[in-house]
Design an enzyme around this catalytic site. Structure first.
Site, PDB file in Angstrom:
ATOM      1  N   GLY A 193      -8.499   8.055   7.566  1.00  0.00           N
ATOM      2  CA  GLY A 193      -8.748   8.351   8.980  1.00  0.00           C
ATOM      3  C   GLY A 193     -10.234   8.539   9.222  1.00  0.00           C
ATOM      4  O   GLY A 193     -11.052   8.284   8.344  1.00  0.00           O
TER       5      GLY A 193
ATOM      6  N   GLY B  98      -9.495   5.241   2.034  1.00  0.00           N
ATOM      7  CA  GLY B  98     -10.222   5.930   3.102  1.00  0.00           C
ATOM      8  C   GLY B  98     -11.604   5.351   3.334  1.00  0.00           C
ATOM      9  O   GLY B  98     -12.574   6.081   3.539  1.00  0.00           O
TER      10      GLY B  98
ATOM     11  N   ASP C  32       0.849  -1.196   0.000  1.00  0.00           N
ATOM     12  CA  ASP C  32       0.000   0.000   0.000  1.00  0.00           C
ATOM     13  C   ASP C  32       0.894   1.259   0.000  1.00  0.00           C
ATOM     14  O   ASP C  32       1.889   1.321   0.733  1.00  0.00           O
ATOM     15  CB  ASP C  32      -0.850  -0.052   1.285  1.00  0.00           C
ATOM     16  CG  ASP C  32      -2.043   0.891   1.274  1.00  0.00           C
ATOM     17  OD1 ASP C  32      -2.456   1.317   0.189  1.00  0.00           O
ATOM     18  OD2 ASP C  32      -2.567   1.179   2.380  1.00  0.00           O
TER      19      ASP C  32
HETATM   20  P1  13P Z   1      -8.853   4.401   6.345  1.00  0.00           P
HETATM   21  O1  13P Z   1      -7.786   4.365   7.395  1.00  0.00           O
HETATM   22  O2  13P Z   1      -9.571   5.702   6.304  1.00  0.00           O
HETATM   23  O3  13P Z   1      -9.760   3.221   6.431  1.00  0.00           O
HETATM   24  O4  13P Z   1      -8.101   4.318   4.918  1.00  0.00           O
HETATM   25  C1  13P Z   1      -7.308   3.196   4.642  1.00  0.00           C
HETATM   26  C2  13P Z   1      -6.581   3.347   3.366  1.00  0.00           C
HETATM   27  O5  13P Z   1      -7.021   3.986   2.437  1.00  0.00           O
HETATM   28  C3  13P Z   1      -5.280   2.648   3.272  1.00  0.00           C
HETATM   29  O6  13P Z   1      -4.636   2.887   2.063  1.00  0.00           O
END
Ligand code: 13P
Length: 287
Positions: free
Chosen positions: A185, A213, A82
């Site tokens: 977040g 996200g 990621d």
């Molecule tokens: P969140 O932490 O908002 O769930 O997002 C995770 C994300 O997009 C990891 O790449």
């Protein structure tokens, strides 16, 4: 099963109208727990490690534990890198069995994003590995520009459909992460996704789309995004909060000193949250 190929899972999800949940893990104990829940739900799964998690755990340990968990289970599991901004990290992931990588040039000028992503595609495709690119910028909830977590305002580096078409054609990416109103977040108020923009991107971009996200996005909005071509949804924050919240309670509760017993409620909470994400994505029963 050996690790699965994202280039098979994502197009299938897009064609059949669901998304593959992409769950970030932050510690090694989370890996078998997440695979177990995917198997119980009969869902395909993308396990993803951020550069921070790789710095914490090491590529060898990640390769070993994810490989072992995937071999034992009967659902397809992808190991994904990621948010790689560093080409060297991508090369490390390719040497350690990752079956998907993200080239994150989203904070770079367009031409530099194209160059970094195309370079990653060349190396990854030579190794038979899928690449996710990102165009537009998905900010963090705390970034000043998003008002301390109120959700990204309209126009904040959102993905431009015509630029997305050019980006995909010039880089050869297999999937594209888009900025349409989510943030990384927790939100202070529910986000409003720009679904029209998503549909316009979909009309120009033939490959599966990715939504970062995912934590805190309301179910109906997530379903609407999936109906417009999102085939991978990333979740990290709510999974992390489920794990730490339950661990905190366990630590406060008694004088238990056995980490295995202390971790049991944390892993149970993590699995419950992961099962909710799988159902939100509509991927239950798809493997
Ligand atoms: P969140 O932490 O908002 O769930 O997002 C995770 C994300 O997009 C990891 O790449």
């Amino acid at each position: 099963m050996s690790l699965a190929d994202a280039r098979e899972l994502l197009p299938r999800a897009a064609a059949e109208g669901y998304a593959v949940p992409a769950l970030n893990f932050h510690s090694l104990d989370m890996v078998p727990a997440l695979v177990e829940v995917a198997e119980a739900e009969r869902s395909p799964l993308i396990l993803q490690a951020s550069p921070g998690t790789i710095a914490f755990l090491g590529l060898d340990a990640i390769e070993a534990i994810v490989g072992a968990a995937a071999r034992r289970c009967r659902v397809p599991v992808v190991l994904h890198l990621d948010h790689a901004r560093d080409y060297k990290l991508v090369m490390g992931a390719l040497r350690h069995g990752f079956t998907s990588v993200m080239a994150d040039g989203s904070s770079l000028p367009f031409e530099d994003n194209v160059s970094l992503t195309a370079k990653v595609v060349e190396a990854a495709h030579a190794a038979g590995v899928a690449v996710e690119g990102e165009l537009g910028y998905v900010p963090r909830a705390g970034d000043p520009a998003v008002g301390g977590g109120a959700g990204a305002p309209e126009g904040y580096e959102f993905t431009l459909p015509e630029q997305a078409e050019e980006f995909v054609a010039r880089t050869g990416v297999d999937s594209l992460a888009v900025a349409v109103g989510t943030v990384h977040g927790l939100y202070r108020q529910a986000p409003r996704l720009d679904l029209e923009r998503l549909a316009a991107i979909r009309a120009r971009v033939p490959i599966p789309l990715v939504l970062h996200g995912g934590s805190g996005v309301p179910a109906e909005m997530l379903r609407a995004a999936i109906a417009r071509g999102v085939a991978k949804v990333n979740f990290a924050t709510e999974l992390k909060h489920a794990w730490t919240g339950a661990l905190r309670t366990a630590l406060a509760g008694d004088r238990e000193t056995d980490p295995r017993r202390l971790l049991a409620p944390a892993l149970k909470a993590l699995q419950e949250e992961a099962a909710r994400k799988i159902r939100l994505c509509g991927s239950r029963g798809r493997a």
